[in-house]
Design a protein around this motif. Sequence first.
Motif, PDB file in Angstrom:
ATOM      1  N   LEU A   1       1.782  32.650 -31.310  1.00  7.30           N
ATOM      2  CA  LEU A   1       1.129  31.567 -30.561  1.00  7.30           C
ATOM      3  C   LEU A   1       2.089  31.004 -29.518  1.00  7.30           C
ATOM      4  N   ALA A   2       3.372  30.820 -29.916  1.00 10.24           N
ATOM      5  CA  ALA A   2       4.367  30.275 -28.988  1.00 10.24           C
ATOM      6  C   ALA A   2       4.538  31.197 -27.780  1.00 10.24           C
ATOM      7  N   MET A   3       4.481  32.501 -28.002  1.00  9.57           N
ATOM      8  CA  MET A   3       4.617  33.430 -26.877  1.00  9.57           C
ATOM      9  C   MET A   3       3.378  33.398 -25.983  1.00  9.57           C
ATOM     10  N   LEU A   4       2.197  33.282 -26.613  1.00  9.37           N
ATOM     11  CA  LEU A   4       0.961  33.221 -25.825  1.00  9.37           C
ATOM     12  C   LEU A   4       0.903  31.935 -24.990  1.00  9.37           C
ATOM     13  N   ALA A   5       1.611  30.887 -25.489  1.00 10.18           N
ATOM     14  CA  ALA A   5       1.616  29.612 -24.769  1.00 10.18           C
ATOM     15  C   ALA A   5       2.720  29.546 -23.725  1.00 10.18           C
ATOM     16  N   GLY A   6       3.567  30.562 -23.695  1.00  5.72           N
ATOM     17  CA  GLY A   6       4.669  30.527 -22.733  1.00  5.72           C
ATOM     18  C   GLY A   6       5.822  29.675 -23.210  1.00  5.72           C
ATOM     19  N   LEU A   7       5.862  29.367 -24.488  1.00  7.50           N
ATOM     20  CA  LEU A   7       6.980  28.588 -25.028  1.00  7.50           C
ATOM     21  C   LEU A   7       8.145  29.506 -25.408  1.00  7.50           C
TER      22      LEU A   7
ATOM     23  N   LYS B   1       1.224  37.245 -15.098  1.00  9.26           N
ATOM     24  CA  LYS B   1       2.153  37.849 -16.068  1.00  9.26           C
ATOM     25  C   LYS B   1       3.090  36.770 -16.617  1.00  9.26           C
ATOM     26  N   LEU B   2       2.786  36.310 -17.790  1.00  9.35           N
ATOM     27  CA  LEU B   2       3.512  35.197 -18.404  1.00  9.35           C
ATOM     28  C   LEU B   2       4.970  35.558 -18.698  1.00  9.35           C
ATOM     29  N   HIS B   3       5.182  36.795 -19.115  1.00  2.68           N
ATOM     30  CA  HIS B   3       6.526  37.204 -19.526  1.00  2.68           C
ATOM     31  C   HIS B   3       7.489  37.329 -18.351  1.00  2.68           C
ATOM     32  N   GLN B   4       6.968  37.298 -17.122  1.00  6.17           N
ATOM     33  CA  GLN B   4       7.849  37.426 -15.950  1.00  6.17           C
ATOM     34  C   GLN B   4       8.122  36.080 -15.277  1.00  6.17           C
ATOM     35  N   MET B   5       7.557  35.007 -15.816  1.00  2.96           N
ATOM     36  CA  MET B   5       7.704  33.706 -15.166  1.00  2.96           C
ATOM     37  C   MET B   5       9.029  33.031 -15.538  1.00  2.96           C
ATOM     38  N   SER B   6       9.504  32.189 -14.605  1.00  4.99           N
ATOM     39  CA  SER B   6      10.693  31.374 -14.889  1.00  4.99           C
ATOM     40  C   SER B   6      10.279  30.199 -15.793  1.00  4.99           C
ATOM     41  N   ASP B   7      11.258  29.470 -16.294  1.00  7.19           N
ATOM     42  CA  ASP B   7      10.963  28.313 -17.162  1.00  7.19           C
ATOM     43  C   ASP B   7      10.059  27.305 -16.448  1.00  7.19           C
ATOM     44  N   GLU B   8      10.376  27.019 -15.177  1.00 10.68           N
ATOM     45  CA  GLU B   8       9.580  26.042 -14.408  1.00 10.68           C
ATOM     46  C   GLU B   8       8.148  26.540 -14.219  1.00 10.68           C
ATOM     47  N   GLN B   9       8.037  27.830 -13.934  1.00  9.83           N
ATOM     48  CA  GLN B   9       6.685  28.396 -13.723  1.00  9.83           C
ATOM     49  C   GLN B   9       5.880  28.350 -15.024  1.00  9.83           C
ATOM     50  N   ARG B  10       6.553  28.587 -16.142  1.00  9.07           N
ATOM     51  CA  ARG B  10       5.833  28.549 -17.428  1.00  9.07           C
ATOM     52  C   ARG B  10       5.416  27.131 -17.781  1.00  9.07           C
ATOM     53  N   THR B  11       6.286  26.143 -17.427  1.00  2.00           N
ATOM     54  CA  THR B  11       5.904  24.744 -17.663  1.00  2.00           C
ATOM     55  C   THR B  11       4.653  24.399 -16.850  1.00  2.00           C
ATOM     56  N   GLN B  12       4.667  24.825 -15.583  1.00  2.00           N
ATOM     57  CA  GLN B  12       3.508  24.559 -14.721  1.00  2.00           C
ATOM     58  C   GLN B  12       2.264  25.296 -15.239  1.00  2.00           C
TER      59      GLN B  12
ATOM     60  N   ILE C   1      15.944  19.067 -25.485  1.00  2.00           N
ATOM     61  CA  ILE C   1      14.890  19.264 -26.498  1.00  2.00           C
ATOM     62  C   ILE C   1      13.942  20.356 -26.020  1.00  2.00           C
ATOM     63  N   GLU C   2      13.720  21.319 -26.863  1.00  2.00           N
ATOM     64  CA  GLU C   2      12.870  22.457 -26.493  1.00  2.00           C
ATOM     65  C   GLU C   2      11.410  22.153 -26.820  1.00  2.00           C
ATOM     66  N   PRO C   3      10.482  22.587 -25.977  1.00  4.50           N
ATOM     67  CA  PRO C   3       9.064  22.382 -26.277  1.00  4.50           C
ATOM     68  C   PRO C   3       8.629  23.087 -27.573  1.00  4.50           C
ATOM     69  N   LEU C   4       9.411  24.084 -27.976  1.00  2.84           N
ATOM     70  CA  LEU C   4       9.090  24.809 -29.216  1.00  2.84           C
ATOM     71  C   LEU C   4       9.055  23.886 -30.428  1.00  2.84           C
ATOM     72  N   THR C   5       9.802  22.777 -30.362  1.00  8.98           N
ATOM     73  CA  THR C   5       9.848  21.856 -31.508  1.00  8.98           C
ATOM     74  C   THR C   5       8.457  21.309 -31.818  1.00  8.98           C
TER      75      THR C   5
ATOM     76  N   ALA D   1       4.560  18.653 -19.444  1.00  3.77           N
ATOM     77  CA  ALA D   1       5.321  17.618 -18.743  1.00  3.77           C
ATOM     78  C   ALA D   1       6.675  18.214 -18.365  1.00  3.77           C
ATOM     79  N   SER D   2       7.051  18.073 -17.115  1.00  8.87           N
ATOM     80  CA  SER D   2       8.315  18.670 -16.689  1.00  8.87           C
ATOM     81  C   SER D   2       9.485  17.856 -17.245  1.00  8.87           C
ATOM     82  N   THR D   3      10.621  18.513 -17.327  1.00 15.09           N
ATOM     83  CA  THR D   3      11.817  17.835 -17.817  1.00 15.09           C
ATOM     84  C   THR D   3      12.149  16.645 -16.921  1.00 15.09           C
TER      85      THR D   3
END
Lengths: 411, 242
Positions: free
Chosen positions: B51-57, B71-82, A401-405, A328-330
């Motif tokens: 696990l958090a890294m594999l999930a893009g968190l 390439k997950l490690h090169q994505m921006s925050d928005e791209q990782r959320t998507q 809030i970070e998704p990591l939580t 879910a986006s912010t």
Amino acid sequence: MYVDTARRAAPRTSNLNLQIKPLISPLPPYLAFKEIWRNKGRFLLVSLVIALITTLVLFVDGLAEGLGAGNIEYLQKLNADLVLFQENVDLSVSASQVGWSNLNDIGRIQGVKDVGLIGFSNASIVLGDGQEPLDVSLIGIGAGKPGEPEAFAGRSLKGNRVKEAIIDRNVFLRTGLSVGDQFTIKTIQGIDEEFYTLEIVGISDGRQYFIRPSIFVPYLAWDEIKPQAFVEDTDRSELILNVAAVQLENPGNLDAMARRIEAQLGSVEAVDLKTAYQATPGYSAQQSTLNTVRIFTLLIGLLVIGGFFQIQTLQKVAQIGMLKAIGASTSTIAIAFVVQIVYITLLGVVIGSAGTLALSLSFPVTVPIRFTTESVILAISSLLIIGPMGGLVSLIYLLRIEPLTALGLRP
Amino acid sequence: MTAVLEADSVTKTYEVDSTVIRAVDDVSLQICPGEFVALVGPSGSGKTTMLAMLAGLLKPTQGSIMIGGRKLHQMSDEQRTQFRREKVGFTFQSNNLVPYLTVRENVELMLKLNNQYTRQSQEQTLGLLAQLGLGDRLNNLPSQLSGGQQQRVAIARALVHNPAIVLADEPTASLDTARALQVVQTFASLIHAQNLAGIMVTHDLRMCQFVDKIIQMQDGKIARVFDSEQEIRAFSNAHMLN
């Protein structure tokens, strides 16, 4: 046996491969509504607190309007562009004296359309059946001149010597007197009570002054009836009233005309209506006190809403983290939060407004509460704005809030 | 078979009071479609960070992660959320479900997030929930379900949008043994049936009997990998006895 259902869950588009994407995603309002609906008790409680705050704000607002109107309504509605006071009296109506001789001088000034003198005093209407007398503002005016209110029932005054009166709506509501009735006025002349009989020829809209309903009588009747510390010498050279109401040929030219009148007459101060009624003793102090109460009430509302949503957000940290973790986006979460605040505030304001309206209908006419469209819209708008404002701190917290939580990790 | 997930020399370091902590230290792994992997190890071994890294968190400090060729490690925050929304299915240890949405609504949430909410997808949601034995609990709220049922709803939500990989963080932590075994068995069968890549982080080594590979972590590094059927059975049986 498991069937590969999820593989088939991909969206199927039409042959034209067209997908219409709504401008605003329906997901945030959906989430906001579902949370409210499934926690009705909790959210209703906050809405009721907002409703009470709404009621308080509207009543304080109505009281400010009502008391303000009771103090200055006549001057506020005066059918004139400028009000002339005696110079150096700090625009005090009771201290100001404008003589009959000024009337013609003012009327002759270029740009003046019409002028009327106004005298202010007080009296009591004697009511029968053992009722308490009704204190009224006794206002002396010229028949057909600026200062005479329009009668919505009956007619205007016929001359300056007649024993006629126009009563305002408040006298009508509080005494039951009507057009054609004769009534008795009591004033103090020297140390004696004097009684005068007047005939009601018209009823105007509300024109209270100095927190009293008003009756309007011709100049000369007013001069005879008004209370006096001693019985005046009847050989007095001229009739003295308090202010002059001036209508201009070009009302857009107020300042220049005020300066011209002051220059030509000398010893007068010409001001517009707003300046005149704001100078009424106690008016500004009363309004600023009520405005302070209103601002503090809104501030309390802001803190109540802010406090509730902050606690709510703190309780939902893990849930919000989980939503962000699953993608879910912010903005989705933030919009859902704001929509939720708007829903709750709106519900509270609607309940509060409806309750205030219902309560106000049960008030007697003596209660000085008045609701005007402008002030109610302003009050309701302020209340609708404080909702989202109150949630601002929680919103900022929620965005951080970070998704990591969701995994129990800290960033 | 081409790996759907490739982690190459992934390292994650934190600095606490000027001391550098290597939570994950030079870890490389590959997971192919249809493969269900258990990431095991003691607390602090780095499995949840991995696990958090594999999930893009989390972004790795060093190394690269590719999932489905991206390439997950090169994505921006928005791209990782998507990316998480579209390509990852998640179940967590707790707070798995949105408490004010019913079972059905919780699962459909993933479809709505992905703009996949159609009549057809709704029917498929119902089918999936029936498959997981939740056909009669569609309109219940999470608070009206047992822990096992809640995990099964989370599994349905993790699978419904057709992700590339499914990640499970301690999915059996709050369940009794019988229910935990049932949940993991169901999870494994769905991953195999859908030919997905699945990774489960778990403390409970008895759950490893349903996986295809066990990666044992220690101090941020991979200590040992069990990938033959015999090794996995031996590992699981040893812990079943405990």
